[in-house]
Design an enzyme around this catalytic site. Structure first.
Site, mmCIF file in Angstrom:
data_model
loop_
_atom_site.group_PDB
_atom_site.id
_atom_site.type_symbol
_atom_site.label_atom_id
_atom_site.label_comp_id
_atom_site.label_asym_id
_atom_site.label_seq_id
_atom_site.Cartn_x
_atom_site.Cartn_y
_atom_site.Cartn_z
ATOM 1 N N GLN A 1 -29.924 -51.346 14.488
ATOM 2 C CA GLN A 1 -31.012 -50.636 13.845
ATOM 3 C C GLN A 1 -31.161 -51.133 12.417
ATOM 4 O O GLN A 1 -30.206 -51.605 11.814
ATOM 5 C CB GLN A 1 -30.723 -49.140 13.837
ATOM 6 C CG GLN A 1 -30.516 -48.597 15.230
ATOM 7 C CD GLN A 1 -30.563 -47.084 15.228
ATOM 8 O OE1 GLN A 1 -31.519 -46.477 14.740
ATOM 9 N NE2 GLN A 1 -29.524 -46.479 15.757
ATOM 10 N N HIS B 1 -27.312 -51.216 25.925
ATOM 11 C CA HIS B 1 -28.071 -52.449 25.703
ATOM 12 C C HIS B 1 -27.817 -52.927 24.261
ATOM 13 O O HIS B 1 -27.965 -52.161 23.322
ATOM 14 C CB HIS B 1 -29.568 -52.176 25.917
ATOM 15 C CG HIS B 1 -30.367 -53.427 26.075
ATOM 16 N ND1 HIS B 1 -31.016 -53.760 27.244
ATOM 17 C CD2 HIS B 1 -30.608 -54.442 25.214
ATOM 18 C CE1 HIS B 1 -31.634 -54.922 27.076
ATOM 19 N NE2 HIS B 1 -31.396 -55.354 25.851
ATOM 20 N N CYS C 1 -34.595 -52.496 27.964
ATOM 21 C CA CYS C 1 -34.731 -53.699 28.785
ATOM 22 C C CYS C 1 -36.198 -54.175 28.822
ATOM 23 O O CYS C 1 -37.119 -53.369 28.695
ATOM 24 C CB CYS C 1 -34.230 -53.432 30.206
ATOM 25 S SG CYS C 1 -32.446 -53.647 30.409
ATOM 26 N N SER D 1 -26.457 -44.482 21.959
ATOM 27 C CA SER D 1 -27.089 -43.808 23.086
ATOM 28 C C SER D 1 -27.354 -44.765 24.245
ATOM 29 O O SER D 1 -27.651 -44.341 25.346
ATOM 30 C CB SER D 1 -28.401 -43.164 22.626
ATOM 31 O OG SER D 1 -29.199 -44.121 21.966
ATOM 32 N N HIS E 1 -28.072 -53.812 20.770
ATOM 33 C CA HIS E 1 -29.151 -53.680 19.788
ATOM 34 C C HIS E 1 -28.583 -53.172 18.475
ATOM 35 O O HIS E 1 -27.474 -52.641 18.434
ATOM 36 C CB HIS E 1 -30.223 -52.707 20.290
ATOM 37 C CG HIS E 1 -29.770 -51.272 20.353
ATOM 38 N ND1 HIS E 1 -28.937 -50.806 21.342
ATOM 39 C CD2 HIS E 1 -30.034 -50.206 19.546
ATOM 40 C CE1 HIS E 1 -28.710 -49.511 21.159
ATOM 41 N NE2 HIS E 1 -29.351 -49.113 20.062
ATOM 42 N N CYS F 1 -33.127 -48.410 31.674
ATOM 43 C CA CYS F 1 -32.869 -48.635 30.246
ATOM 44 C C CYS F 1 -34.186 -48.768 29.486
ATOM 45 O O CYS F 1 -35.026 -49.589 29.834
ATOM 46 C CB CYS F 1 -32.033 -49.895 30.070
ATOM 47 S SG CYS F 1 -31.917 -50.443 28.366
ATOM 48 N N HIS G 1 -29.107 -56.844 29.429
ATOM 49 C CA HIS G 1 -28.605 -55.494 29.202
ATOM 50 C C HIS G 1 -27.100 -55.448 28.946
ATOM 51 O O HIS G 1 -26.591 -54.552 28.273
ATOM 52 C CB HIS G 1 -28.963 -54.638 30.432
ATOM 53 C CG HIS G 1 -28.579 -53.207 30.329
ATOM 54 N ND1 HIS G 1 -29.317 -52.295 29.610
ATOM 55 C CD2 HIS G 1 -27.526 -52.520 30.862
ATOM 56 C CE1 HIS G 1 -28.741 -51.095 29.710
ATOM 57 N NE2 HIS G 1 -27.659 -51.206 30.455
ATOM 58 N N ASN H 1 -24.420 -49.515 15.961
ATOM 59 C CA ASN H 1 -23.496 -48.553 16.558
ATOM 60 C C ASN H 1 -23.193 -49.047 17.952
ATOM 61 O O ASN H 1 -24.104 -49.175 18.762
ATOM 62 C CB ASN H 1 -24.163 -47.184 16.702
ATOM 63 C CG ASN H 1 -23.878 -46.292 15.536
ATOM 64 O OD1 ASN H 1 -22.950 -46.532 14.774
ATOM 65 N ND2 ASN H 1 -24.670 -45.264 15.402
#
Ligand SMILES: [Zn+2]
Ligand SMILES: [Zn+2]
Ligand SMILES: [Zn+2]
Length: 338
Positions: free
Chosen positions: A168, A164, A53, A161, A166, A50, A113, A153
Protein backbone atom coordinates in the site's frame (compact mmCIF):
# COMPACT_ATOMS: atom_id res chain seq x y z
CA UNK A 1 31.56 -9.03 35.43
CA UNK A 2 28.71 -7.74 33.29
CA UNK A 3 27.91 -9.98 30.31
CA UNK A 4 26.15 -8.29 27.37
CA UNK A 5 25.05 -11.65 25.98
CA UNK A 6 23.42 -12.71 29.24
CA UNK A 7 22.68 -9.89 31.67
CA UNK A 8 19.63 -7.59 31.42
CA UNK A 9 20.40 -4.25 29.85
CA UNK A 10 18.79 -1.55 27.77
CA UNK A 11 19.80 -0.31 24.35
CA UNK A 12 19.22 3.09 22.77
CA UNK A 13 17.60 3.64 19.38
CA UNK A 14 19.14 6.86 18.03
CA UNK A 15 16.47 7.12 15.31
CA UNK A 16 13.48 7.18 17.67
CA UNK A 17 15.51 8.16 20.75
CA UNK A 18 13.79 5.44 22.75
CA UNK A 19 15.20 2.56 24.76
CA UNK A 20 14.55 -1.15 24.48
CA UNK A 21 14.97 -3.58 27.39
CA UNK A 22 17.01 -6.69 26.50
CA UNK A 23 16.68 -9.74 28.78
CA UNK A 24 18.76 -12.49 27.14
CA UNK A 25 18.90 -14.66 30.28
CA UNK A 26 15.22 -15.49 29.73
CA UNK A 27 16.15 -17.66 26.76
CA UNK A 28 18.71 -19.76 28.59
CA UNK A 29 16.97 -22.84 27.27
CA UNK A 30 18.90 -23.94 24.18
CA UNK A 31 17.64 -22.81 20.81
CA UNK A 32 15.95 -25.72 19.14
CA UNK A 33 15.51 -24.30 15.68
CA UNK A 34 11.96 -25.49 15.84
CA UNK A 35 10.17 -25.69 12.49
CA UNK A 36 6.60 -26.81 12.74
CA UNK A 37 4.59 -28.29 9.94
CA UNK A 38 2.18 -25.42 9.56
CA UNK A 39 -0.30 -24.79 6.82
CA UNK A 40 2.23 -24.29 4.06
CA UNK A 41 0.82 -21.90 1.53
CA UNK A 42 -0.80 -23.82 -1.23
CA UNK A 43 -2.37 -20.78 -2.73
CA UNK A 44 -3.31 -21.15 -6.40
CA UNK A 45 -1.71 -18.94 -9.06
CA UNK A 46 -5.16 -17.51 -9.70
CA UNK A 47 -8.00 -17.28 -7.19
CA UNK A 48 -11.43 -16.49 -8.67
CA UNK A 49 -12.53 -15.06 -5.29
CA UNK A 50 -9.50 -12.74 -4.89
CA UNK A 51 -10.31 -9.06 -5.42
CA UNK A 52 -6.72 -8.37 -6.49
CA UNK A 53 -6.35 -11.04 -9.18
CA UNK A 54 -6.49 -9.89 -12.84
CA UNK A 55 -9.98 -9.60 -14.31
CA UNK A 56 -11.75 -10.04 -10.95
CA UNK A 57 -14.15 -7.48 -9.52
CA UNK A 58 -13.43 -5.45 -6.43
CA UNK A 59 -15.68 -3.84 -3.87
CA UNK A 60 -18.10 -1.45 -5.52
CA UNK A 61 -18.13 -3.47 -8.72
CA UNK A 62 -14.91 -2.11 -10.25
CA UNK A 63 -13.26 -4.80 -12.35
CA UNK A 64 -9.46 -5.21 -12.43
CA UNK A 65 -7.95 -5.10 -15.92
CA UNK A 66 -6.28 -8.31 -17.16
CA UNK A 67 -2.94 -6.92 -15.96
CA UNK A 68 0.25 -8.84 -16.68
CA UNK A 69 2.85 -6.99 -14.58
CA UNK A 70 2.45 -4.70 -11.56
CA UNK A 71 -0.92 -3.02 -11.18
CA UNK A 72 -1.66 0.20 -9.28
CA UNK A 73 -5.09 1.49 -8.27
CA UNK A 74 -6.63 3.93 -5.78
CA UNK A 75 -7.65 2.11 -2.58
CA UNK A 76 -11.41 1.42 -2.62
CA UNK A 77 -11.50 1.96 1.16
CA UNK A 78 -9.01 4.81 1.34
CA UNK A 79 -8.12 6.14 4.79
CA UNK A 80 -7.28 9.49 3.19
CA UNK A 81 -9.03 11.52 0.49
CA UNK A 82 -7.38 14.17 -1.71
CA UNK A 83 -10.31 16.65 -1.70
CA UNK A 84 -10.44 16.96 2.11
CA UNK A 85 -10.83 20.68 2.93
CA UNK A 86 -8.24 22.35 5.14
CA UNK A 87 -9.53 22.77 8.69
CA UNK A 88 -8.01 22.83 12.16
CA UNK A 89 -9.06 23.57 15.70
CA UNK A 90 -7.31 23.90 19.02
CA UNK A 91 -9.17 24.09 22.30
CA UNK A 92 -6.75 25.30 24.99
CA UNK A 93 -4.07 22.98 23.63
CA UNK A 94 -5.97 19.99 24.94
CA UNK A 95 -8.26 19.22 22.05
CA UNK A 96 -6.34 19.64 18.82
CA UNK A 97 -7.32 18.34 15.42
CA UNK A 98 -6.62 19.13 11.81
CA UNK A 99 -7.88 17.84 8.48
CA UNK A 100 -5.56 15.46 6.62
CA UNK A 101 -5.81 15.40 2.83
CA UNK A 102 -4.12 12.45 1.16
CA UNK A 103 -4.35 9.62 -1.31
CA UNK A 104 -4.08 5.86 -0.76
CA UNK A 105 -3.10 3.40 -3.44
CA UNK A 106 -2.61 -0.34 -3.73
CA UNK A 107 0.21 -1.89 -5.77
CA UNK A 108 -0.21 -5.51 -6.83
CA UNK A 109 3.33 -6.84 -7.23
CA UNK A 110 2.36 -9.48 -9.76
CA UNK A 111 -0.72 -10.91 -11.47
CA UNK A 112 0.18 -14.23 -9.85
CA UNK A 113 -1.80 -14.76 -6.64
CA UNK A 114 0.74 -17.02 -4.91
CA UNK A 115 4.02 -15.15 -5.44
CA UNK A 116 5.83 -13.38 -2.61
CA UNK A 117 8.87 -11.09 -2.81
CA UNK A 118 10.99 -14.09 -1.78
CA UNK A 119 9.72 -16.09 -4.75
CA UNK A 120 9.55 -13.46 -7.48
CA UNK A 121 12.01 -13.28 -10.36
CA UNK A 122 14.54 -10.48 -9.81
CA UNK A 123 13.50 -8.91 -13.13
CA UNK A 124 9.85 -8.81 -11.99
CA UNK A 125 10.87 -7.43 -8.60
CA UNK A 126 12.78 -4.72 -10.42
CA UNK A 127 9.47 -3.66 -12.01
CA UNK A 128 7.99 -3.39 -8.51
CA UNK A 129 10.93 -1.17 -7.48
CA UNK A 130 10.39 1.00 -10.58
CA UNK A 131 6.70 1.26 -9.68
CA UNK A 132 7.58 2.42 -6.15
CA UNK A 133 9.83 5.12 -7.61
CA UNK A 134 7.16 6.25 -10.10
CA UNK A 135 4.50 6.40 -7.39
CA UNK A 136 6.78 8.28 -4.99
CA UNK A 137 7.41 10.89 -7.71
CA UNK A 138 3.83 11.08 -8.94
CA UNK A 139 2.17 11.30 -5.53
CA UNK A 140 4.93 13.50 -4.12
CA UNK A 141 4.43 16.01 -6.94
CA UNK A 142 0.85 16.69 -5.86
CA UNK A 143 0.59 20.01 -4.01
CA UNK A 144 -1.42 18.58 -1.09
CA UNK A 145 1.00 15.66 -0.56
CA UNK A 146 4.09 16.13 1.62
CA UNK A 147 4.88 12.54 2.54
CA UNK A 148 4.61 9.23 0.68
CA UNK A 149 4.58 6.11 2.87
CA UNK A 150 5.15 2.83 1.00
CA UNK A 151 4.50 -0.26 3.14
CA UNK A 152 3.58 -3.92 2.95
CA UNK A 153 1.61 -6.00 5.44
CA UNK A 154 2.36 -9.65 4.79
CA UNK A 155 0.40 -12.53 6.34
CA UNK A 156 -2.82 -12.90 8.28
CA UNK A 157 -0.86 -12.59 11.52
CA UNK A 158 -0.09 -8.97 10.60
CA UNK A 159 -3.67 -8.30 9.59
CA UNK A 160 -3.13 -8.59 5.84
CA UNK A 161 -6.57 -9.20 4.43
CA UNK A 162 -5.45 -10.88 1.23
CA UNK A 163 -2.50 -13.22 0.43
CA UNK A 164 -2.15 -11.77 -3.07
CA UNK A 165 1.26 -10.02 -3.05
CA UNK A 166 0.65 -6.31 -2.79
CA UNK A 167 1.69 -3.22 -0.88
CA UNK A 168 0.00 0.00 0.00
CA UNK A 169 1.02 3.59 -0.49
CA UNK A 170 -0.55 6.12 1.82
CA UNK A 171 0.41 9.67 0.94
CA UNK A 172 -0.47 12.49 3.28
CA UNK A 173 -0.33 16.23 3.81
CA UNK A 174 1.58 15.96 7.08
CA UNK A 175 4.62 14.00 8.15
CA UNK A 176 3.60 10.77 9.95
CA UNK A 177 4.81 10.20 13.54
CA UNK A 178 7.63 7.75 12.82
CA UNK A 179 9.14 9.80 10.03
CA UNK A 180 8.79 13.01 12.02
CA UNK A 181 10.62 11.42 14.92
CA UNK A 182 13.41 10.07 12.74
CA UNK A 183 13.70 13.35 10.88
CA UNK A 184 14.22 15.23 14.14
CA UNK A 185 16.92 12.76 15.23
CA UNK A 186 18.69 12.80 11.85
CA UNK A 187 18.63 16.61 11.77
CA UNK A 188 19.97 16.97 15.29
CA UNK A 189 22.72 14.43 14.64
CA UNK A 190 23.77 16.34 11.54
CA UNK A 191 23.78 19.69 13.32
CA UNK A 192 25.80 18.37 16.25
CA UNK A 193 28.27 16.11 14.45
CA UNK A 194 28.18 17.21 10.82
CA UNK A 195 27.66 13.62 9.65
CA UNK A 196 24.75 11.37 8.70
CA UNK A 197 23.58 9.08 11.50
CA UNK A 198 22.73 6.23 9.14
CA UNK A 199 25.89 6.55 7.02
CA UNK A 200 27.86 6.22 10.26
CA UNK A 201 25.69 3.36 11.49
CA UNK A 202 25.95 1.42 8.20
CA UNK A 203 29.74 1.85 8.24
CA UNK A 204 29.89 0.57 11.82
CA UNK A 205 27.70 -2.46 11.11
CA UNK A 206 29.64 -3.38 8.00
CA UNK A 207 32.87 -3.53 9.93
CA UNK A 208 31.39 -5.20 13.03
CA UNK A 209 29.59 -7.87 11.02
CA UNK A 210 27.84 -9.51 13.97
CA UNK A 211 24.43 -8.00 13.23
CA UNK A 212 24.75 -8.18 9.45
CA UNK A 213 22.32 -10.47 7.60
CA UNK A 214 22.81 -9.61 3.92
CA UNK A 215 24.92 -7.23 1.86
CA UNK A 216 25.27 -6.42 -1.82
CA UNK A 217 26.91 -3.60 -3.78
CA UNK A 218 24.38 -0.98 -2.74
CA UNK A 219 22.48 -2.20 0.34
CA UNK A 220 22.98 -3.76 3.74
CA UNK A 221 20.49 -5.74 5.86
CA UNK A 222 21.14 -5.76 9.61
CA UNK A 223 19.27 -6.68 12.76
CA UNK A 224 19.61 -3.23 14.31
CA UNK A 225 21.43 -3.04 17.66
CA UNK A 226 18.24 -1.58 19.15
CA UNK A 227 15.76 -4.02 17.51
CA UNK A 228 12.46 -4.51 19.36
CA UNK A 229 10.86 -7.28 17.29
CA UNK A 230 12.70 -10.64 17.56
CA UNK A 231 13.89 -10.75 13.94
CA UNK A 232 13.48 -7.09 13.05
CA UNK A 233 15.79 -5.90 10.29
CA UNK A 234 16.74 -2.67 8.56
CA UNK A 235 17.76 -2.46 4.92
CA UNK A 236 20.05 0.56 4.57
CA UNK A 237 21.51 2.08 1.41
CA UNK A 238 25.32 2.04 1.57
CA UNK A 239 25.56 5.32 -0.33
CA UNK A 240 23.97 8.40 1.16
CA UNK A 241 20.72 9.08 -0.65
CA UNK A 242 17.58 10.62 0.75
CA UNK A 243 14.88 8.97 -1.35
CA UNK A 244 14.26 6.16 -3.81
CA UNK A 245 14.30 8.24 -6.97
CA UNK A 246 18.00 8.94 -6.35
CA UNK A 247 18.86 5.28 -6.99
CA UNK A 248 20.77 4.45 -10.14
CA UNK A 249 19.55 1.61 -12.35
CA UNK A 250 22.11 -0.70 -10.73
CA UNK A 251 20.93 0.34 -7.27
CA UNK A 252 17.33 -0.44 -8.19
CA UNK A 253 18.45 -3.94 -9.17
CA UNK A 254 20.41 -4.19 -5.92
CA UNK A 255 17.33 -3.21 -3.89
CA UNK A 256 15.27 -5.92 -5.60
CA UNK A 257 18.08 -8.38 -4.92
CA UNK A 258 18.47 -7.62 -1.23
CA UNK A 259 14.71 -7.63 -0.60
CA UNK A 260 14.43 -11.05 -2.20
CA UNK A 261 17.38 -12.44 -0.28
CA UNK A 262 16.26 -10.94 3.04
CA UNK A 263 12.67 -12.22 2.80
CA UNK A 264 13.90 -15.65 1.60
CA UNK A 265 15.95 -15.90 4.82
CA UNK A 266 12.84 -15.05 6.81
CA UNK A 267 10.90 -17.82 5.04
CA UNK A 268 13.66 -20.36 5.70
CA UNK A 269 13.94 -19.47 9.40
CA UNK A 270 10.74 -21.24 10.46
CA UNK A 271 9.92 -22.94 7.17
CA UNK A 272 6.90 -20.75 6.59
CA UNK A 273 5.90 -17.80 4.44
CA UNK A 274 7.11 -15.29 7.04
CA UNK A 275 4.65 -12.58 8.08
CA UNK A 276 5.87 -9.00 8.53
CA UNK A 277 5.14 -5.34 8.14
CA UNK A 278 7.76 -3.55 6.14
CA UNK A 279 8.14 -0.11 4.67
CA UNK A 280 10.38 2.70 3.49
CA UNK A 281 11.53 5.75 5.35
CA UNK A 282 12.78 8.56 3.17
CA UNK A 283 12.57 12.30 2.73
CA UNK A 284 9.25 14.14 2.66
CA UNK A 285 7.99 15.52 -0.65
CA UNK A 286 7.39 19.05 0.66
CA UNK A 287 9.76 20.66 -1.83
CA UNK A 288 12.67 21.01 0.63
CA UNK A 289 15.98 19.19 0.01
CA UNK A 290 15.91 17.18 3.28
CA UNK A 291 19.41 15.86 2.74
CA UNK A 292 19.36 14.72 6.38
CA UNK A 293 17.23 11.73 5.39
CA UNK A 294 18.94 8.46 4.51
CA UNK A 295 16.93 5.91 2.51
CA UNK A 296 16.14 2.74 4.46
CA UNK A 297 13.45 0.13 5.08
CA UNK A 298 12.28 -1.51 8.28
CA UNK A 299 11.04 -5.09 8.49
CA UNK A 300 8.95 -5.81 11.59
CA UNK A 301 8.14 -9.54 11.72
CA UNK A 302 6.12 -10.82 14.72
CA UNK A 303 7.36 -14.43 14.88
CA UNK A 304 9.43 -15.38 17.91
CA UNK A 305 10.34 -19.07 18.29
CA UNK A 306 8.43 -20.88 15.58
CA UNK A 307 5.89 -20.43 12.81
CA UNK A 308 3.12 -20.30 15.39
CA UNK A 309 4.63 -18.48 18.37
CA UNK A 310 4.42 -14.74 17.94
CA UNK A 311 5.54 -11.83 20.02
CA UNK A 312 2.97 -9.43 21.41
CA UNK A 313 3.77 -5.95 22.55
CA UNK A 314 1.63 -5.99 25.69
CA UNK A 315 1.85 -5.33 29.42
CA UNK A 316 5.27 -3.87 30.23
CA UNK A 317 5.77 -2.95 26.57
CA UNK A 318 2.54 -0.97 26.40
CA UNK A 319 2.96 0.69 29.76
CA UNK A 320 6.70 1.03 30.11
CA UNK A 321 9.35 -0.01 27.56
CA UNK A 322 9.56 -2.56 24.72
CA UNK A 323 11.43 -5.70 25.76
CA UNK A 324 13.10 -8.57 23.93
CA UNK A 325 14.67 -11.84 25.00
CA UNK A 326 17.12 -12.89 22.28
CA UNK A 327 19.81 -10.35 21.53
CA UNK A 328 20.03 -8.62 18.15
CA UNK A 329 23.36 -10.43 17.64
CA UNK A 330 21.90 -13.91 18.14
CA UNK A 331 18.89 -13.07 15.92
CA UNK A 332 21.27 -11.96 13.16
CA UNK A 333 23.30 -15.12 13.55
CA UNK A 334 20.20 -17.28 13.14
CA UNK A 335 19.17 -15.38 10.04
CA UNK A 336 22.67 -15.72 8.59
CA UNK A 337 22.67 -19.46 9.21
CA UNK A 338 19.53 -20.32 7.23
ZN1 LIG B 1 -5.15 -12.80 -6.16
ZN1 LIG C 1 23.56 8.92 5.09
ZN1 LIG D 1 13.22 4.49 9.79
Amino acid sequence: MFDWTHDPHRRFNPLTREWVLVSPHRTDRPWQGQTEETAVDHEPAYDPKCYLCPGNSRAGGVRNPPYISTFVFDNDFAALKPDTPVERFDQEGLLQAESEPGLCRVVCFSPQHNLTIANMDPSDLRIVVDTWVDQYLELGARPEINYVQIFENRGAMMGASNPHPHCQIWSSHTLPNESAREQASLLEWRERRGTCLLCEYARMERSAGERKVEENDAFLTVVPFWAVWPFETMVISKRHMSSIEQMTAAERDALADILKRTTARYDRLFNVSFPYSMGFHQRPTDGQAHDEHHLHLHFYPPLLRSATVRKFLVGYEMLATPQRDITAESAAKRLRNV
